[in-house]
Design a protein around this motif. Sequence first.
Motif, PDB file in Angstrom:
ATOM      1  N   TYR A   1       0.809  -1.226   0.000  1.00  0.00           N
ATOM      2  CA  TYR A   1       0.000   0.000   0.000  1.00  0.00           C
ATOM      3  C   TYR A   1       0.837   1.270   0.000  1.00  0.00           C
ATOM      4  N   PHE A   2       1.949   1.270   0.726  1.00  0.00           N
ATOM      5  CA  PHE A   2       2.691   2.523   0.852  1.00  0.00           C
ATOM      6  C   PHE A   2       3.461   2.863  -0.419  1.00  0.00           C
ATOM      7  N   GLY A   3       3.728   1.876  -1.247  1.00  0.00           N
ATOM      8  CA  GLY A   3       4.454   2.172  -2.496  1.00  0.00           C
ATOM      9  C   GLY A   3       3.709   3.168  -3.366  1.00  0.00           C
ATOM     10  N   ARG A   4       2.377   3.052  -3.454  1.00  0.00           N
ATOM     11  CA  ARG A   4       1.584   3.987  -4.260  1.00  0.00           C
ATOM     12  C   ARG A   4       1.639   5.393  -3.680  1.00  0.00           C
ATOM     13  N   VAL A   5       1.576   5.497  -2.359  1.00  0.00           N
ATOM     14  CA  VAL A   5       1.640   6.812  -1.716  1.00  0.00           C
ATOM     15  C   VAL A   5       2.975   7.474  -2.002  1.00  0.00           C
ATOM     16  N   SER A   6       4.051   6.730  -1.845  1.00  0.00           N
ATOM     17  CA  SER A   6       5.383   7.287  -2.053  1.00  0.00           C
ATOM     18  C   SER A   6       5.598   7.676  -3.515  1.00  0.00           C
ATOM     19  N   SER A   7       5.115   6.862  -4.440  1.00  0.00           N
ATOM     20  CA  SER A   7       5.296   7.171  -5.860  1.00  0.00           C
ATOM     21  C   SER A   7       4.573   8.456  -6.250  1.00  0.00           C
ATOM     22  N   ALA A   8       3.338   8.645  -5.769  1.00  0.00           N
ATOM     23  CA  ALA A   8       2.600   9.874  -6.081  1.00  0.00           C
ATOM     24  C   ALA A   8       3.234  11.080  -5.411  1.00  0.00           C
ATOM     25  N   ALA A   9       3.752  10.910  -4.195  1.00  0.00           N
ATOM     26  CA  ALA A   9       4.379  12.029  -3.484  1.00  0.00           C
ATOM     27  C   ALA A   9       5.649  12.487  -4.180  1.00  0.00           C
ATOM     28  N   GLU A  10       6.415  11.569  -4.733  1.00  0.00           N
ATOM     29  CA  GLU A  10       7.632  11.950  -5.449  1.00  0.00           C
ATOM     30  C   GLU A  10       7.319  12.769  -6.700  1.00  0.00           C
TER      31      GLU A  10
ATOM     32  N   GLN B   1       5.931   7.437   6.504  1.00  0.00           N
ATOM     33  CA  GLN B   1       6.722   6.219   6.381  1.00  0.00           C
ATOM     34  C   GLN B   1       7.548   5.980   7.641  1.00  0.00           C
ATOM     35  N   GLU B   2       8.091   7.061   8.196  1.00  0.00           N
ATOM     36  CA  GLU B   2       8.851   6.936   9.437  1.00  0.00           C
ATOM     37  C   GLU B   2       7.968   6.414  10.566  1.00  0.00           C
ATOM     38  N   ALA B   3       6.723   6.871  10.621  1.00  0.00           N
ATOM     39  CA  ALA B   3       5.805   6.427  11.671  1.00  0.00           C
ATOM     40  C   ALA B   3       5.499   4.942  11.537  1.00  0.00           C
ATOM     41  N   PHE B   4       5.283   4.462  10.309  1.00  0.00           N
ATOM     42  CA  PHE B   4       5.022   3.031  10.118  1.00  0.00           C
ATOM     43  C   PHE B   4       6.251   2.194  10.467  1.00  0.00           C
ATOM     44  N   ASN B   5       7.451   2.697  10.177  1.00  0.00           N
ATOM     45  CA  ASN B   5       8.667   1.972  10.553  1.00  0.00           C
ATOM     46  C   ASN B   5       8.814   1.897  12.073  1.00  0.00           C
ATOM     47  N   VAL B   6       8.454   2.994  12.750  1.00  0.00           N
ATOM     48  CA  VAL B   6       8.511   2.990  14.212  1.00  0.00           C
ATOM     49  C   VAL B   6       7.516   1.985  14.771  1.00  0.00           C
TER      50      VAL B   6
ATOM     51  N   PRO C   1      -3.805  14.857 -11.647  1.00  0.00           N
ATOM     52  CA  PRO C   1      -4.144  13.487 -11.218  1.00  0.00           C
ATOM     53  C   PRO C   1      -3.192  12.932 -10.169  1.00  0.00           C
ATOM     54  N   ASN C   2      -1.987  13.505 -10.045  1.00  0.00           N
ATOM     55  CA  ASN C   2      -1.047  12.993  -9.045  1.00  0.00           C
ATOM     56  C   ASN C   2      -1.563  13.224  -7.629  1.00  0.00           C
ATOM     57  N   HIS C   3      -2.204  14.376  -7.410  1.00  0.00           N
ATOM     58  CA  HIS C   3      -2.759  14.649  -6.083  1.00  0.00           C
ATOM     59  C   HIS C   3      -3.933  13.706  -5.791  1.00  0.00           C
ATOM     60  N   VAL C   4      -4.749  13.440  -6.803  1.00  0.00           N
ATOM     61  CA  VAL C   4      -5.868  12.514  -6.622  1.00  0.00           C
ATOM     62  C   VAL C   4      -5.353  11.117  -6.302  1.00  0.00           C
ATOM     63  N   GLU C   5      -4.309  10.686  -6.994  1.00  0.00           N
ATOM     64  CA  GLU C   5      -3.723   9.374  -6.747  1.00  0.00           C
ATOM     65  C   GLU C   5      -3.151   9.293  -5.336  1.00  0.00           C
ATOM     66  N   TRP C   6      -2.506  10.384  -4.889  1.00  0.00           N
ATOM     67  CA  TRP C   6      -1.933  10.402  -3.537  1.00  0.00           C
ATOM     68  C   TRP C   6      -3.031  10.269  -2.483  1.00  0.00           C
ATOM     69  N   ALA C   7      -4.120  11.015  -2.658  1.00  0.00           N
ATOM     70  CA  ALA C   7      -5.206  10.976  -1.681  1.00  0.00           C
ATOM     71  C   ALA C   7      -5.846   9.585  -1.624  1.00  0.00           C
ATOM     72  N   LYS C   8      -6.085   8.980  -2.786  1.00  0.00           N
ATOM     73  CA  LYS C   8      -6.683   7.642  -2.797  1.00  0.00           C
ATOM     74  C   LYS C   8      -5.743   6.607  -2.189  1.00  0.00           C
ATOM     75  N   ALA C   9      -4.443   6.744  -2.464  1.00  0.00           N
ATOM     76  CA  ALA C   9      -3.484   5.772  -1.928  1.00  0.00           C
ATOM     77  C   ALA C   9      -3.375   5.879  -0.407  1.00  0.00           C
ATOM     78  N   VAL C  10      -3.446   7.109   0.127  1.00  0.00           N
ATOM     79  CA  VAL C  10      -3.383   7.282   1.580  1.00  0.00           C
ATOM     80  C   VAL C  10      -4.591   6.613   2.239  1.00  0.00           C
TER      81      VAL C  10
ATOM     82  N   GLU D   1      -6.352   4.063   1.097  1.00  0.00           N
ATOM     83  CA  GLU D   1      -6.223   2.606   1.012  1.00  0.00           C
ATOM     84  C   GLU D   1      -5.147   2.078   1.955  1.00  0.00           C
ATOM     85  N   LEU D   2      -4.184   2.924   2.333  1.00  0.00           N
ATOM     86  CA  LEU D   2      -3.164   2.498   3.281  1.00  0.00           C
ATOM     87  C   LEU D   2      -3.796   2.150   4.637  1.00  0.00           C
ATOM     88  N   TYR D   3      -4.842   2.888   5.003  1.00  0.00           N
ATOM     89  CA  TYR D   3      -5.497   2.653   6.288  1.00  0.00           C
ATOM     90  C   TYR D   3      -6.739   1.777   6.140  1.00  0.00           C
ATOM     91  N   LEU D   4      -7.538   2.084   5.120  1.00  0.00           N
ATOM     92  CA  LEU D   4      -8.747   1.304   4.847  1.00  0.00           C
ATOM     93  C   LEU D   4      -8.694   0.836   3.396  1.00  0.00           C
TER      94      LEU D   4
END
Length: 511
Positions: free
Chosen positions: A52-61, A75-80, A180-189, A191-194
């Motif tokens: 799930y986090f790969g999509r978030v990171s790709s859109a953020a870049e 990402q740091e929070a999930f690693n912690v 569309p990159n912002h839309v992809e980021w929002a949808k990926a975030v 899906e990361l939780y739900l």
Amino acid sequence: MEEKLIARLESAVARLESLSTGFRSGGSSGFGEEAASSDPSILAFDDLIRQYFGRVSSAAEKIGGQVLEVTNVVQEAFNVQKELLIKAKQTQKPDLAGLAEFLKPLNEVIIKANALTEGRRSDFFNHLKSAGDSLSALAWIAFTGKDCGMSMPIAHVEESWQMAEFYNNKILVEYKSKDPNHVEWAKAVKELYLPGLRDYVKSHYPLGPVWSATGKPAIAPPKAPTPGAPAPPPPPPASLFSSESSQASSSRPKEGMAAVFQEIGSGKPVTAGLRKVTADMKTKNRADRTGVVSAGEKEGRSNSPSFSKAGPPKLELQMGRKWVVENQIGKKQLVIDDCDAKQSVYVFGCKDSVLQIQGKVNNITIDKCTKMGVVFTDVVAACEIVNCNGVEVQCQGSAPTISVDNTGGCQLYLSKESLEASITTAKSSEINVLVPGAEPNGDWGEHALPQQFIHVFKDGHFETTPVSHSGGRYIVVIHSWSVGYVVFSIGLSDHWDFLILLDSFAKFVSK
């Protein structure tokens, strides 16, 4: 029968030998570091991040800037959280104070994410709030039972995302037809939780984290200080998860006004500690307080640099999209010449200054400025004047929309290309619009926009008409023995203004 029993015993011995490896590598813990990392729940958490986090990171870049920064914090929070899950398998279940110390690394990352939303509102405020609020879902690991005051882990993840979803939906609406990159980021975030984090918790930790029954304690007991050792430092302030009760107020010495009233009520003479004011201590008798300000002091005060209380002055391009002009005081030569139609200009907190915008920009906003002058060439969307006082704005090119809101005193200079501009006003007064004359070298025509309106209920609805700012002409002839005959022409809106003028003239003559 005996062969089956021997086979089962051998299998049990093999499992015990594998667990003994964990005992030797992890000391007294029930799980060694290597064994805990290879636990199915930890491997599933790695799959969660990978899936799930790969999509978030790709859109953020692709977006970059603050969106990429807050994504790295997520990402740091999930690693912690992964480290805490591994640590929990090697640690005994702590008490409430020990749990606060255990969750301190996660708490620090959440505070770090929330700090990005503080200060002046960013263009990516919705992204920062969505990511920051969503991190509270990771606090499901603090669930210790039904009496801990938290919802069950699965419900906690769902409820936490509901807080972040408000800002996440704003991103989807704002960038639906823009990027569309912002839309992809929002949808990926989302899906990361739900369903990502929710399904993970449901599968592996529906009743909270799993602690080790034979592991080491979460907090080692404090060692007794040696006789010659210095006193330990005071404890740090309580964290977000701290549950230690504060010291009783009765056991602490009173401070401030409480100490004053306590001393008054003690029965001692109230004036015992006061000093007598002698004649030479009075202000009127002091030689160093003459009450006259010298010219040198005036010059020193006037030459001192003026700074806005809001912060240092700024004139810079941020993120390649927004020109920011802030807290400029007494600057008459502010110029923005390297701009294009995709950039916006935001002027905030300036006073007694002049800004020239040489080029076409997308939008201009003038906010909380006093005695500010702005000259611009062309604007694509609109020029907005908000919360200002005594500003002058000149358009040398075209401007489709000009908006004035909550402003007192505004002079608008329009060019021939911008005469068809739509001017919107709200909660504003003293707005004058100056337009060029019919001839090339003709005088400018000044038009006052109405600020008073008449509302009449007619035919089932209200009809609104502005109050006229100019009325008929009056020829006034006034005779006075001291002044003689005075003849003048006035234009007044009604007879009340005329009576007021006569009264003022009578008072002038009587002096």
